[in-house]
Design a protein around this motif. Structure first.
Motif, PDB file in Angstrom:
ATOM      1  N   PRO A  68       0.820  -1.217   0.000  1.00 34.03           N
ATOM      2  CA  PRO A  68       0.000   0.000   0.000  1.00 34.03           C
ATOM      3  C   PRO A  68       0.854   1.268   0.000  1.00 34.03           C
ATOM      4  N   VAL A  69       0.338   2.311  -0.630  1.00 33.44           N
ATOM      5  CA  VAL A  69       0.979   3.625  -0.660  1.00 33.44           C
ATOM      6  C   VAL A  69       0.103   4.586   0.130  1.00 33.44           C
ATOM      7  N   PRO A  70       0.608   5.765   0.479  1.00 32.01           N
ATOM      8  CA  PRO A  70      -0.176   6.699   1.312  1.00 32.01           C
ATOM      9  C   PRO A  70      -1.575   6.998   0.772  1.00 32.01           C
ATOM     10  N   SER A  71      -1.723   7.097  -0.545  1.00 30.29           N
ATOM     11  CA  SER A  71      -3.045   7.404  -1.091  1.00 30.29           C
ATOM     12  C   SER A  71      -4.037   6.268  -0.822  1.00 30.29           C
ATOM     13  N   ASP A  72      -3.539   5.044  -0.686  1.00 30.54           N
ATOM     14  CA  ASP A  72      -4.422   3.925  -0.365  1.00 30.54           C
ATOM     15  C   ASP A  72      -5.021   4.092   1.026  1.00 30.54           C
ATOM     16  N   PHE A  73      -4.194   4.510   1.970  1.00 29.52           N
ATOM     17  CA  PHE A  73      -4.695   4.739   3.324  1.00 29.52           C
ATOM     18  C   PHE A  73      -5.769   5.828   3.306  1.00 29.52           C
ATOM     19  N   ARG A  74      -5.522   6.883   2.512  1.00 29.35           N
ATOM     20  CA  ARG A  74      -6.484   7.982   2.435  1.00 29.35           C
ATOM     21  C   ARG A  74      -7.802   7.513   1.822  1.00 29.35           C
ATOM     22  N   ASN A  75      -7.703   6.690   0.770  1.00 29.17           N
ATOM     23  CA  ASN A  75      -8.923   6.207   0.120  1.00 29.17           C
ATOM     24  C   ASN A  75      -9.760   5.341   1.052  1.00 29.17           C
ATOM     25  N   VAL A  76      -9.091   4.453   1.800  1.00 32.95           N
ATOM     26  CA  VAL A  76      -9.820   3.623   2.757  1.00 32.95           C
ATOM     27  C   VAL A  76     -10.420   4.493   3.851  1.00 32.95           C
ATOM     28  N   ASN A  77      -9.664   5.466   4.307  1.00 28.67           N
ATOM     29  CA  ASN A  77     -10.113   6.361   5.361  1.00 28.67           C
ATOM     30  C   ASN A  77     -11.375   7.120   4.961  1.00 28.67           C
ATOM     31  N   GLU A  78     -11.449   7.531   3.693  1.00 29.67           N
ATOM     32  CA  GLU A  78     -12.568   8.357   3.232  1.00 29.67           C
ATOM     33  C   GLU A  78     -13.773   7.528   2.781  1.00 29.67           C
ATOM     34  N   ALA A  79     -13.596   6.220   2.644  1.00 31.44           N
ATOM     35  CA  ALA A  79     -14.677   5.384   2.126  1.00 31.44           C
ATOM     36  C   ALA A  79     -15.753   5.136   3.171  1.00 31.44           C
ATOM     37  N   ASP A  80     -16.972   4.929   2.700  1.00 31.28           N
ATOM     38  CA  ASP A  80     -18.052   4.489   3.580  1.00 31.28           C
ATOM     39  C   ASP A  80     -17.868   3.022   3.956  1.00 31.28           C
ATOM     40  N   VAL A  81     -17.248   2.265   3.047  1.00 30.06           N
ATOM     41  CA  VAL A  81     -17.017   0.845   3.303  1.00 30.06           C
ATOM     42  C   VAL A  81     -15.839   0.394   2.441  1.00 30.06           C
ATOM     43  N   PHE A  82     -15.099  -0.562   2.947  1.00 26.49           N
ATOM     44  CA  PHE A  82     -13.971  -1.144   2.225  1.00 26.49           C
ATOM     45  C   PHE A  82     -14.290  -2.611   1.985  1.00 26.49           C
ATOM     46  N   TYR A  83     -14.535  -2.979   0.720  1.00 24.86           N
ATOM     47  CA  TYR A  83     -14.851  -4.358   0.372  1.00 24.86           C
ATOM     48  C   TYR A  83     -13.573  -5.127   0.037  1.00 24.86           C
ATOM     49  N   VAL A  84     -13.424  -6.274   0.681  1.00 18.23           N
ATOM     50  CA  VAL A  84     -12.272  -7.143   0.431  1.00 18.23           C
ATOM     51  C   VAL A  84     -12.788  -8.530   0.082  1.00 18.23           C
ATOM     52  N   ASN A  85     -11.924  -9.329  -0.496  1.00 15.57           N
ATOM     53  CA  ASN A  85     -12.296 -10.703  -0.823  1.00 15.57           C
ATOM     54  C   ASN A  85     -12.343 -11.575   0.419  1.00 15.57           C
ATOM     55  N   GLY A  86     -11.288 -11.486   1.244  1.00 17.25           N
ATOM     56  CA  GLY A  86     -11.158 -12.414   2.351  1.00 17.25           C
ATOM     57  C   GLY A  86     -10.474 -13.691   1.894  1.00 17.25           C
ATOM     58  N   LEU A  87     -10.645 -14.770   2.636  1.00 13.05           N
ATOM     59  CA  LEU A  87     -10.017 -16.063   2.360  1.00 13.05           C
ATOM     60  C   LEU A  87      -8.497 -15.944   2.330  1.00 13.05           C
ATOM     61  N   GLY A  88      -7.953 -14.990   3.075  1.00 17.41           N
ATOM     62  CA  GLY A  88      -6.513 -14.842   3.185  1.00 17.41           C
ATOM     63  C   GLY A  88      -5.856 -14.125   2.031  1.00 17.41           C
ATOM     64  N   LEU A  89      -6.639 -13.540   1.125  1.00 17.34           N
ATOM     65  CA  LEU A  89      -6.047 -12.900  -0.054  1.00 17.34           C
ATOM     66  C   LEU A  89      -5.264 -11.646   0.290  1.00 17.34           C
ATOM     67  N   GLU A  90      -5.886 -10.738   1.026  1.00 15.96           N
ATOM     68  CA  GLU A  90      -5.290  -9.425   1.257  1.00 15.96           C
ATOM     69  C   GLU A  90      -4.422  -9.443   2.518  1.00 15.96           C
ATOM     70  N   GLU A  91      -3.233  -9.989   2.395  1.00 11.45           N
ATOM     71  CA  GLU A  91      -2.349 -10.120   3.549  1.00 11.45           C
ATOM     72  C   GLU A  91      -1.888  -8.758   4.076  1.00 11.45           C
ATOM     73  N   TRP A  92      -2.006  -7.734   3.245  1.00 13.94           N
ATOM     74  CA  TRP A  92      -1.598  -6.383   3.626  1.00 13.94           C
ATOM     75  C   TRP A  92      -2.737  -5.597   4.266  1.00 13.94           C
ATOM     76  N   LEU A  93      -3.931  -6.212   4.351  1.00 12.78           N
ATOM     77  CA  LEU A  93      -5.113  -5.492   4.791  1.00 12.78           C
ATOM     78  C   LEU A  93      -4.961  -4.912   6.185  1.00 12.78           C
ATOM     79  N   GLN A  94      -4.365  -5.671   7.103  1.00 13.10           N
ATOM     80  CA  GLN A  94      -4.264  -5.215   8.477  1.00 13.10           C
ATOM     81  C   GLN A  94      -3.505  -3.905   8.571  1.00 13.10           C
ATOM     82  N   ARG A  95      -2.453  -3.777   7.758  1.00 12.61           N
ATOM     83  CA  ARG A  95      -1.680  -2.528   7.776  1.00 12.61           C
ATOM     84  C   ARG A  95      -2.517  -1.355   7.290  1.00 12.61           C
ATOM     85  N   VAL A  96      -3.335  -1.585   6.272  1.00  7.65           N
ATOM     86  CA  VAL A  96      -4.194  -0.521   5.758  1.00  7.65           C
ATOM     87  C   VAL A  96      -5.175  -0.071   6.830  1.00  7.65           C
ATOM     88  N   VAL A  97      -5.826  -1.046   7.455  1.00  9.12           N
ATOM     89  CA  VAL A  97      -6.837  -0.730   8.447  1.00  9.12           C
ATOM     90  C   VAL A  97      -6.228  -0.021   9.651  1.00  9.12           C
TER      91      VAL A  97
END
Length: 296
Positions: A68-97
């Motif tokens: 993830p880059v800084p703009s990714d954090f901003r996009n998640v921050n500004e979103a009403d909801v962040f949709y992910v796949n799950g099933l272990g795909l987004e291993e970087w998700l915790q850092r974003v959140v």
């Protein structure tokens, strides 16, 4: 099928500013961020005119190890909801959140019958490559959006039902398209063994040089094993993915004498003009490439 609305981070910031002082219609729209482009297309189709949809992982890159880059954090921050796949795909998700605000994170694959990885712990996350799984993704998104924007719930439901109907029709087309592949040649070989769910749908075996892009890739042992597999099965072709370095499969092809029949899409939809710009288009493209390559 409605086109997704892909917005650059800078435009999203501008749009947010306009919404604060703009029309009431803009104020009512949701802003949805998804982890990668496939989910972005599904979410945009379901949301229709009621949301702006963005995705984090750029087309052409794979989501397993995306940094993830800084703009990714901003996009998640500004979103009403962040949709992910799950099933272990987004291993970087915790850092974003952890670096964003309290944006709700919704796993869209909930309910899918999981397929385990072969020889490793965990499950295959690529459930979206099965058109039979699209109802899970659609229903999870419809339910979530309907809670966030109840006045638009009927539209979300109608859009979702339309997408599920199109996926069902596509599944029947794919079944027919793959029917002529001889039994002994019904094996899809790609770099990452991502087509397990697709294979389960259409009674076709799958294999790869490795199991997941986030794991060890392209070792000599892995390459030798898959060369033995494709030679033993006598398959007429192997395939490369749009988000994976093709040199691994090129080496396998050179050393096995089995040609690469074409490029398929797994972790991202295609670029404009590819014929695989939407979720359903990419599934149809993949099936056509497999059918042509394996019936030669």
């Amino acid at each position: 099928m409605k086109k997704a609305i892909w917005l650059l981070p800078a435009l999203l910031l501008a749009a947010c500013g306009e919404a604060e002082s703009g029309s009431s219609n803009e104020e009512e729209n949701l802003y949805i961020t998804t982890s990668f482009s496939v989910l972005g297309d599904i979410a945009a189709t379901v949301a229709g005119e009621h949301a702006e949809v963005d995705y984090i992982v750029p087309i052409g890159e794979e989501p397993h190890e995306y940094e993830p880059v800084p703009s990714d954090f901003r996009n998640v921050n500004e979103a009403d909801v962040f949709y992910v796949n799950g099933l272990g795909l987004e291993e970087w998700l915790q850092r974003v959140v952890e670096n964003a605000a309290d944006t709700d994170v919704v796993e869209t694959s909930t309910g899918v019958e999981e397929i385990p990885l072969e020889g490793e712990e965990g499950v295959d996350p690529h459930a979206w490559l099965s058109p039979a799984n699209i109802p899970y993704y659609v229903d999870n998104i419809v339910a979530d959006l309907s809670e966030r924007a109840p006045d638009a719930a009927a539209d979300f439901e109608a859009n979702g039902e339309q997408l599920k109907q199109e996926a069902e029709e596509l599944s029947a087309q794919i079944e027919e398209e793959l029917a002529d592949i001889p039994e002994e040649q019904r094996l899809i070989v790609v770099s990452e063994n991502a087509f397990k769910y697709f294979g389960a749908d259409f009674d076709i075996d799958t294999d790869g040089i490795w199991e997941l892009n986030s794991h060890e890739e392209g070792t000599t042992g892995q390459m030798n094993r898959i060369i033995d597999v494709i030679q033993d099965r006598g398959v007429p072709a192997v395939f490369v993915e749009s988000t994976v370095d093709p040199r691994y499969m090129e080496t396998v092809s050179d050393n096995s004498g089995v040609p690469i029949a074409g490029e398929v899409y797994t972790d991202a939809v295609g670029e404009e003009g590819s014929g695989a710009e939407t979720y359903l288009d990419m599934l149809h493209h993949n099936a056509s490439v497999f059918a042509e390559g394996l019936t030669e």
